[in-house]
Scaffold this active site. Structure first.
Site, mmCIF file in Angstrom:
data_model
loop_
_atom_site.group_PDB
_atom_site.id
_atom_site.type_symbol
_atom_site.label_atom_id
_atom_site.label_comp_id
_atom_site.label_asym_id
_atom_site.label_seq_id
_atom_site.Cartn_x
_atom_site.Cartn_y
_atom_site.Cartn_z
ATOM 1 N N ASP A 42 -66.552 94.820 16.300
ATOM 2 C CA ASP A 42 -67.744 95.669 16.251
ATOM 3 C C ASP A 42 -68.283 95.876 17.669
ATOM 4 O O ASP A 42 -67.907 95.148 18.593
ATOM 5 C CB ASP A 42 -68.829 95.047 15.369
ATOM 6 C CG ASP A 42 -69.320 93.710 15.899
ATOM 7 O OD1 ASP A 42 -68.465 92.836 16.194
ATOM 8 O OD2 ASP A 42 -70.548 93.523 16.065
ATOM 9 N N GLU A 64 -70.415 90.520 15.235
ATOM 10 C CA GLU A 64 -70.808 89.527 16.237
ATOM 11 C C GLU A 64 -72.046 89.984 16.985
ATOM 12 O O GLU A 64 -72.910 89.174 17.342
ATOM 13 C CB GLU A 64 -69.644 89.305 17.213
ATOM 14 C CG GLU A 64 -69.826 88.109 18.151
ATOM 15 C CD GLU A 64 -70.683 88.387 19.368
ATOM 16 O OE1 GLU A 64 -71.112 87.427 20.022
ATOM 17 O OE2 GLU A 64 -70.933 89.576 19.677
HETATM 18 ZN ZN LIG Z 1 -68.589 90.411 22.512
#
Ligand SMILES: [Zn+2]
Ligand SMILES: *[C@@H]1O[C@H](CO)[C@@H](O)[C@H](O)[C@H]1NC(C)=O
Ligand SMILES: *[C@@H]1O[C@H](CO)[C@@H](O)[C@H](O)[C@H]1NC(C)=O
Ligand SMILES: *[C@@H]1O[C@H](CO)[C@@H](O)[C@H](O)[C@H]1NC(C)=O
Length: 584
Positions: free
Chosen positions: A172, A239
Site C-alpha cells: 500500500d 502498513e
Molecule cells: Zn513503508
C-alpha cells in the site's frame, strides 16, 4: 531521504504518522558545525583533560562480520550478479516496478474493515497483476491470502528441518493529496522512468521492496534454483495506517502455520545507509521505540459565562499542558542500549570522528564524566535526541462549544514515543504523577488509566474531574541481538552485496560498516515479535558513496534511483542464497 523530501508542501496534508524517519537525517544532523562549539568551549576541554580511566580493550568494540558470499551457490551467485548488470535484466526489473507503481493502492486513516470499506478494492488489480507479471513464481510458489488482500508466498525448501527465512514488505502507499497532484514533476502514478530514476508514489516506499523480492525470486527460478531453506514472503496492504487490517492478520496466520519462534530471521523495510564522519554505515533497525497516545479530559460544571469561575476547564487544561511541557523527560544517553552501540560503531569505524568524541564514547561505559560528555555532544543532534529518549508531543486539543457557555469539557491528546529501555507503564506512571500534582491545585479528582488517584471522599467533593486514558499503547519492541549467527550472516550479506554491486563504480572501493539502529516509528513488524527474535528493519536501497539518492517518501516527487533498486535485487539474491547454505 533528503531535506527536500522532509519539507511539507502547502496543501499536502501531513503524513498519517511519523514513520520511517530516515537515518540519513542523522547523517545530515551530525556535522562538525553542530559539534564545533563543544570543542572550543573551555569547560569541555578542561573536563576532557581530566585523566579518564584507560580504554577498555578487553572486548572488541563494534566487531564487523566479514563479507559473506554464497559458496555452495557461488557459481549461481556470480552468474546472477552478471545477469543483474545486463541491460535486458535492468529494463525488465524497472518495467516491473513501473507497472506496480501504476496501480494505486492508497491507504487512508480509519478505514473500515475489508468488505465494508469500498476503498480496499484497489488492491485486487494489484494482486491480479502480480500473478501475471511473475509467471514462474506463480507456478512454483504457494500463495495464501489472508483477510482477502494480505499475501503470504511460500517457496518450499527441500529441508523442512531448517527454519524459513521471512521477508516482509507492504504494497500500500500513502495517498497523493489531490491538491498536490500538479506539483509532481511526473504524474504520481505514472511510474515514469527517465533513464536514471523511477518516479511515482510507492516507487520507493515500499513497492520497491515488494517488486525487488519478486524479481529476485523469478530470476532464481529462471536459473532453476531449488531452495533448501524455505523462503516466505509476507506482504501487508495497510502498513501506512498501522497494519490493523493487514499485518495484524498476517502474523497470526504465520503463527498458526509455522508456530512461534519459527523463522531464522525476519527482514522488513527500515533503516538504510548513513554517511557519518566520513564512514558509510548500514543501520538495520534492531528495535523500534514504543508508543502511547494519552487522552486528557477535564470535566467541570457548566453555566452561563456571565458568572464565570476563576478558571474554566479550558484554562485548567492550558495550565496542565504548560506544566507538562515544562517537565518533559530529560533525554539521556544510556550505555548498553542500541543507540549507544551505534555511536560506538561510529566512534571506532568512522575515519573522521573527532578524537574528543571518540574517546568520550569509548570511555563512557566506565566513566560517568565521559558518558555525560558524549551525551552532551550527541544530544545536540535532534535525530539522536529523538531516539535515545522517550518523547512527548501534545498533538490535539479540543474544548468548549459556545461563546456564552462555560466549557464543561476540555480535552487534549499527547503522543509519546517510548525509548527502547523504557516501557508503557513507566511513561504513563510519569504522566499521571505530573497531572496529579497540578490537578490538586484546581480541586479536580483524578482518574488515571482506570485507577482513581484521589480519595473517594475527596473525589465526591471536588469541583471537577481529570481523567487520563491510554486507548492506544505499544511497548518498545524486543531488541534483536547483534552477536548472533543470523545477525552476522545479515551483516556479512550487506557487505558482500555492497562490494559486489559496486565493483565498477566510483565508491566501489569504499568500505561499509554495520551498526545497530533504532526505528523512531513503527512498521508492520510490531505484530511479528513472536515469530523470531531476529528481526531486522532494513532497506538496502540507497546509493550513498556513489552520490545518488532516492527521495520523496510520503511527499511529492517520490522516486528511486535505478542503481539503488538494482542493488536491492542483488541484496535479496545474496541473502536468499546465503541463508540457504548457512547454519542458522
Ligand atoms: Zn513503508
Ligand atoms: C497464480 O495465479 C492464479 C490466477 O491468478 C492465482 O489464483 C494463484 O493464487 C496465483 N499463485 C501465486 C503463487 O501467485
Ligand atoms: C504500572 O505497574 C504497576 C505495578 O504492576 C501497576 O500497579 C500500575 O497500575 C501500572 N500503571 C499503569 C499506568 O499501567
Ligand atoms: C472543591 O470543590 C468542592 C465542590 O465545589 C467544594 O465543596 C470543596 O470545598 C472544594 N475544595 C477545596 C479544597 O477548595
Amino acid at each position: 531521504m533528503d531535506a527536500k523530501s522532509q519539507t511539507e508542501l502547502p496543501g499536502v496534508p501531513p503524513p498519517p504518522r511519523v514513520r520511517r524517519a530516515r537515518w540519513s537525517t542523522i547523517a545530515v544532523g551530525v556535522s562538525f558545525l553542530a559539534l564545533l562549539h563543544f570543542f572550543v568551549s573551555p569547560s569541555v576541554r578542561s573536563i576532557y583533560r581530566l585523566h579518564g580511566p584507560p580504554l577498555d580493550t578487553s572486548a572488541p568494540v563494534c566487531p564487523q562480520a566479514n563479507p559473506v558470499a554464497p559458496e555452495k551457490n557461488g557459481a549461481l551467485w556470480n552468474e546472477l550478479i552478471a545477469f543483474h548488470a545486463t541491460s535486458e535484466f535492468i529494463t525488465r526489473a524497472v518495467g516491473q516496478l513501473s507497472a506496480a507503481v501504476q496501480i494505486p493502492t492508497e491507504t487512508f486513516d480509519e478505514m473500515d474493515p475489508v468488505g465494508e470499506d469500498e476503498r480496499w478494492v484497489t488492491r485486487a488489480p494489484f494482486i491480479e497483476h502480480l500473478a501475471a507479471a511473475f509467471p514462474l513464481l506463480n507456478a512454483s510458489l504457494e500463495l495464501q491470502r489472508v483477510n482477502t488482500y494480505g499475501l503470504i508466498y511460500i517457496w518450499q525448501g527441500s529441508d523442512t528441518s531448517l527454519k524459513p527465512l521471512l521477508l516482509m514488505s507492504h504494497y500500500d502507499v500513502v495517498p497523493v493529496a489531490p491538491s498536490s497532484a500538479d506539483q509532481w514533476t511526473h504524474p504520481a502514478y505514472s511510474g515514469y522512468f527517465d533513464g536514471e530514476n523511477i518516479w511515482g508514489r510507492g516507487s520507493w516506499d515500499d513497492k520497491s521492496g515488494v517488486i525487488s523480492k519478486l524479481v529476485t525470486i523469478e530470476a532464481l527460478l529462471e536459473k532453476n534454483f531449488v531452495p533448501t531453506r524455505t523462503v516466505v514472503l509476507s506482504f501487508g496492504f495497510d502498513e501506512e495506517a498501522g497494519g490493523a487490517h493487514g499485518a495484524r492478520f498476517l502474523a497470526p496466520a504465520l503463527l498458526e502455520r509455522f508456530g512461534p519462534d519459527s523463522f531464522a530471521m525476519i527482514v522488513d523495510e527500515g533503516g538504510g545507509f548513513v554517511e557519518q564522519f566520513g564512514g558509510i554505515f548500514a543501520l538495520p533497525g534492531v528495535a523500534e521505540k514504543g508508543a502511547a497516545n494519552v487522552n486528557i479530559e477535564i470535566q467541570t460544571p457548566g453555566g452561563h459565562s456571565s458568572i464565570p469561575p476563576e478558571y474554566t476547564s479550558i484554562g485548567m487544561l492550558a495550565a496542565l499542558i504548560v506544566h507538562f511541557e515544562n517537565n518533559a523527560p530529560v533525554p539521556s544517553l544510556e550505555v548498553d542500549t542500541p543507540v549507544f552501540e551505534m555511536l560506538q560503531c561510529f566512534a571506532v569505524h568512522a575515519p573522521d570522528v573527532p578524537s574528543v568524541l571518540k574517546r568520550a564514547v569509548l570511555r563512557a561505559r566506565r566513566s560517568r564524566t565521559a558518558l555525560k560528555l558524549a551525551e552532551a555532544m550527541l544530544l545536540e543532534i535532534p535525530a539522536v535526541k529523538a531516539v535515545v529518549s522517550t518523547t512527548q508531543a501534545v498533538d490535539v486539543i479540543n474544548g468548549g462549544v459556545k461563546s456564552n457557555a462555560l466549557p464543561e469539557q476540555a480535552m487534549a491528546v499527547v503522543n509519546h514515543r517510548i525509548a527502547t529501555q523504557s516501557s508503557v507503564n513507566t511513561t504513563l506512571t510519569r504522566d499521571a504523577g505530573l497531572f496529579k500534582e497540578i490537578a490538586a491545585r484546581f480541586n479536580l479528582s483524578v482518574t488515571a488509566f482506570g485507577e482513581l488517584l484521589t480519595p473517594a471522599a475527596a473525589a465526591g467533593a471536588s469541583y471537577g474531574s481529570l481523567s487520563l486514558r491510554a486507548p492506544e499503547t505499544l511497548e518498545p519492541s524486543p531488541i534483536s541481538p547483534s552477536d548472533t549467527p543470523p545477525f552476522h550472516l545479515f551483516a556479512g550479506t550487506i557487505r558482500a552485496t555492497f562490494h559486489a554491486a559496486r565493483k565498477d563504480v566510483k565508491g566501489g572501493e569504499k568500505e561499509i560498516f554495520i551498526a545497530p539502529g533504532v526505528m523512531p516509528g513503527n512498521g508492520d513488524t510490531r505484530f511479528y515479535w513472536d515469530l523470531s527474535p531476529h528481526i531486522y528493519r532494513y532497506g538496502h536501497d540507497n546509493l550513498i558513496g556513489i552520490g545518488e539518492e532516492s527521495g520523496g517518501i510520503h511527499s511529492v516527487d517520490e522516486h528511486i534511483h535505478v542503481g539503488a533498486f538494482m542493488e536491492m535485487i542483488t541484496f535479496f539474491t545474496t541473502l536468499i542464497l546465503n541463508a540457504d547454505e548457512a547454519m542458522l
